[in-house]
Design a protein around this motif. Structure first.
Motif, PDB file in Angstrom:
ATOM      1  N   GLY A  81       0.797  -1.222   0.000  1.00 26.77           N
ATOM      2  CA  GLY A  81       0.000   0.000   0.000  1.00 26.77           C
ATOM      3  C   GLY A  81       0.831   1.274   0.000  1.00 26.77           C
ATOM      4  O   GLY A  81       0.297   2.371  -0.146  1.00 26.77           O
ATOM      5  N   ILE A  82       2.149   1.133   0.187  1.00 30.83           N
ATOM      6  CA  ILE A  82       3.031   2.298   0.157  1.00 30.83           C
ATOM      7  C   ILE A  82       3.306   2.646  -1.293  1.00 30.83           C
ATOM      8  O   ILE A  82       3.984   1.901  -2.009  1.00 30.83           O
ATOM      9  CB  ILE A  82       4.364   2.009   0.880  1.00 30.83           C
ATOM     10  N   GLY A  83       2.766   3.757  -1.744  1.00 31.58           N
ATOM     11  CA  GLY A  83       2.929   4.165  -3.134  1.00 31.58           C
ATOM     12  C   GLY A  83       3.215   5.645  -3.246  1.00 31.58           C
ATOM     13  O   GLY A  83       3.182   6.393  -2.261  1.00 31.58           O
ATOM     14  N   ALA A  84       3.494   6.070  -4.463  1.00 33.56           N
ATOM     15  CA  ALA A  84       3.859   7.462  -4.700  1.00 33.56           C
ATOM     16  C   ALA A  84       2.757   8.426  -4.284  1.00 33.56           C
ATOM     17  O   ALA A  84       3.032   9.509  -3.751  1.00 33.56           O
ATOM     18  CB  ALA A  84       4.213   7.663  -6.176  1.00 33.56           C
ATOM     19  N   ASP A  85       1.502   8.037  -4.512  1.00 31.69           N
ATOM     20  CA  ASP A  85       0.407   8.961  -4.221  1.00 31.69           C
ATOM     21  C   ASP A  85       0.365   9.337  -2.740  1.00 31.69           C
ATOM     22  O   ASP A  85       0.286  10.517  -2.383  1.00 31.69           O
ATOM     23  CB  ASP A  85      -0.929   8.381  -4.671  1.00 31.69           C
ATOM     24  N   VAL A  86       0.446   8.342  -1.869  1.00 34.09           N
ATOM     25  CA  VAL A  86       0.365   8.627  -0.441  1.00 34.09           C
ATOM     26  C   VAL A  86       1.622   9.339   0.050  1.00 34.09           C
ATOM     27  O   VAL A  86       1.555  10.243   0.897  1.00 34.09           O
ATOM     28  CB  VAL A  86       0.089   7.338   0.361  1.00 34.09           C
ATOM     29  N   LEU A  87       2.779   8.983  -0.490  1.00 33.65           N
ATOM     30  CA  LEU A  87       4.020   9.651  -0.086  1.00 33.65           C
ATOM     31  C   LEU A  87       4.017  11.113  -0.495  1.00 33.65           C
ATOM     32  O   LEU A  87       4.423  11.992   0.287  1.00 33.65           O
ATOM     33  CB  LEU A  87       5.224   8.932  -0.684  1.00 33.65           C
ATOM     34  N   TYR A  88       3.570  11.408  -1.696  1.00 28.61           N
ATOM     35  CA  TYR A  88       3.499  12.807  -2.139  1.00 28.61           C
ATOM     36  C   TYR A  88       2.502  13.597  -1.293  1.00 28.61           C
ATOM     37  O   TYR A  88       2.752  14.760  -0.946  1.00 28.61           O
ATOM     38  CB  TYR A  88       3.099  12.886  -3.611  1.00 28.61           C
ATOM     39  N   GLN A  89       1.383  12.972  -0.954  1.00 26.08           N
ATOM     40  CA  GLN A  89       0.391  13.695  -0.163  1.00 26.08           C
ATOM     41  C   GLN A  89       0.925  14.027   1.228  1.00 26.08           C
ATOM     42  O   GLN A  89       0.744  15.153   1.716  1.00 26.08           O
ATOM     43  CB  GLN A  89      -0.893  12.882  -0.039  1.00 26.08           C
ATOM     44  N   LEU A  90       1.581  13.068   1.849  1.00 22.48           N
ATOM     45  CA  LEU A  90       2.148  13.331   3.167  1.00 22.48           C
ATOM     46  C   LEU A  90       3.253  14.378   3.096  1.00 22.48           C
ATOM     47  O   LEU A  90       3.340  15.267   3.958  1.00 22.48           O
ATOM     48  CB  LEU A  90       2.691  12.032   3.762  1.00 22.48           C
ATOM     49  N   ASP A  91       4.091  14.299   2.089  1.00 19.28           N
ATOM     50  CA  ASP A  91       5.173  15.279   1.929  1.00 19.28           C
ATOM     51  C   ASP A  91       4.610  16.667   1.662  1.00 19.28           C
ATOM     52  O   ASP A  91       5.109  17.661   2.207  1.00 19.28           O
ATOM     53  CB  ASP A  91       6.099  14.858   0.790  1.00 19.28           C
ATOM     54  N   ASP A  92       3.576  16.751   0.836  1.00 17.99           N
ATOM     55  CA  ASP A  92       2.957  18.056   0.557  1.00 17.99           C
ATOM     56  C   ASP A  92       2.399  18.675   1.836  1.00 17.99           C
ATOM     57  O   ASP A  92       2.566  19.885   2.078  1.00 17.99           O
ATOM     58  CB  ASP A  92       1.836  17.901  -0.472  1.00 17.99           C
ATOM     59  N   ALA A  93       1.726  17.865   2.647  1.00 17.53           N
ATOM     60  CA  ALA A  93       1.163  18.387   3.890  1.00 17.53           C
ATOM     61  C   ALA A  93       2.264  18.903   4.807  1.00 17.53           C
ATOM     62  O   ALA A  93       2.151  19.993   5.401  1.00 17.53           O
ATOM     63  CB  ALA A  93       0.354  17.301   4.590  1.00 17.53           C
ATOM     64  N   ARG A  94       3.335  18.146   4.907  1.00 18.32           N
ATOM     65  CA  ARG A  94       4.448  18.556   5.775  1.00 18.32           C
ATOM     66  C   ARG A  94       5.075  19.858   5.298  1.00 18.32           C
ATOM     67  O   ARG A  94       5.343  20.765   6.104  1.00 18.32           O
ATOM     68  CB  ARG A  94       5.501  17.440   5.813  1.00 18.32           C
ATOM     69  N   THR A  95       5.311  19.975   3.996  1.00 21.44           N
ATOM     70  CA  THR A  95       5.968  21.177   3.470  1.00 21.44           C
ATOM     71  C   THR A  95       5.042  22.390   3.515  1.00 21.44           C
ATOM     72  O   THR A  95       5.498  23.504   3.809  1.00 21.44           O
ATOM     73  CB  THR A  95       6.467  20.937   2.039  1.00 21.44           C
ATOM     74  N   HIS A  96       3.752  22.191   3.234  1.00 20.70           N
ATOM     75  CA  HIS A  96       2.815  23.315   3.324  1.00 20.70           C
ATOM     76  C   HIS A  96       2.694  23.807   4.768  1.00 20.70           C
ATOM     77  O   HIS A  96       2.589  25.020   5.016  1.00 20.70           O
ATOM     78  CB  HIS A  96       1.431  22.909   2.800  1.00 20.70           C
ATOM     79  N   ALA A  97       2.711  22.883   5.713  1.00 22.03           N
ATOM     80  CA  ALA A  97       2.665  23.289   7.119  1.00 22.03           C
ATOM     81  C   ALA A  97       3.914  24.084   7.483  1.00 22.03           C
ATOM     82  O   ALA A  97       3.829  25.108   8.180  1.00 22.03           O
ATOM     83  CB  ALA A  97       2.540  22.055   8.009  1.00 22.03           C
TER      84      ALA A  97
END
Length: 224
Positions: free
Chosen positions: A158-174
């Protein structure tokens, strides 16, 4: 940065029914206090086709052998029984129930550290000037100065690019808003399998915590 309930679309309504199944809470409560070996047992049984307890007990002598402490054996038997209940469900329902169990387990462990009211389910994270993600985060911790966002997966696949990008985006936007947001994945699978899967990804992984079966208790004992 602010949090918002996910849209109550058809998928959310159906999945809410799965989450409300008493089996989900019962399994998660047992697994919250289970040992890593008992969690491995639960994963194997929920993935398997056999609903006969005898072969599973033979495969895990450290949990069911004659020299096992009575309290360990009793909890192992309880974990096996609830896992067999999940295994007996049809394939489609079983898949949904397993996912709901991982989410409930994550929420219970986080609540031990931060308190129940701070832990929320199926929440979106909004940032000023940034288009909102449709996909909600499975479990969030909503506290000023120490928020967290977790996605939950049954297996390392279940670890894929979509979930990794979403988590990274949230972290960087925060970070752009000078907000602290810890992000991570809870995966009900062996850490080695998680590492192998992560090594295959080209999406960003820096700053994303990944917790496998052996390290789930970190959710309860210290900030990530």
């Amino acid at each position: 940065m602010r949090f918002q309930d996910a849209a109550r679309d058809g998928r959310a309504v159906v999945y809410a029914g799965i989450q409300a199944d008493p089996l989900v809470a019962r399994a998660a409560t047992l697994l919250a206090d289970a040992s890593p070996a008992q969690r491995v047992l639960a994963r194997a049984v929920m993935n398997g086709e056999s609903t006969d307890p005898a072969p599973w007990m033979a495969m895990f002598p450290s949990l069911f052998g004659d020299r096992v402490a009575p309290d360990v054996r009793a909890r192992s038997e309880a974990v096996l029984a609830v896992a067999l209940e999940v295994a007996e469900r049809g394939e489609q329902v079983r898949s949904q129930v397993r996912g709901a169990i991982v989410e409930e387990l994550t929420a219970q462990l986080l609540a031990r550290r931060v308190g129940g009211p701070a832990v929320r389910r199926e929440r979106r994270i909004l940032f000023d000037g940034v288009r909102a993600e449709i996909h909600p985060y499975d479990v969030t911790v909503e506290r000023d100065g120490s928020a967290e966002a977790w996605d939950c997966k049954w297996g390392a696949r279940g670890i894929g690019a979509d979930v990794l990008y979403q988590l990274d985006d949230a972290r960087t936007h925060a970070a752009d808003e000078d907000e602290a947001l810890h992000v991570g994945l809870v995966v009900f699978d062996a850490e080695r399998s998680c590492r192998v899967r992560l090594d295959q990804q080209t999406a960003p992984t820096e700053g994303i915590v990944v917790l496998g079966l052996e390290s789930l208790d970190r959710l309860a004992v210290r900030p990530t």
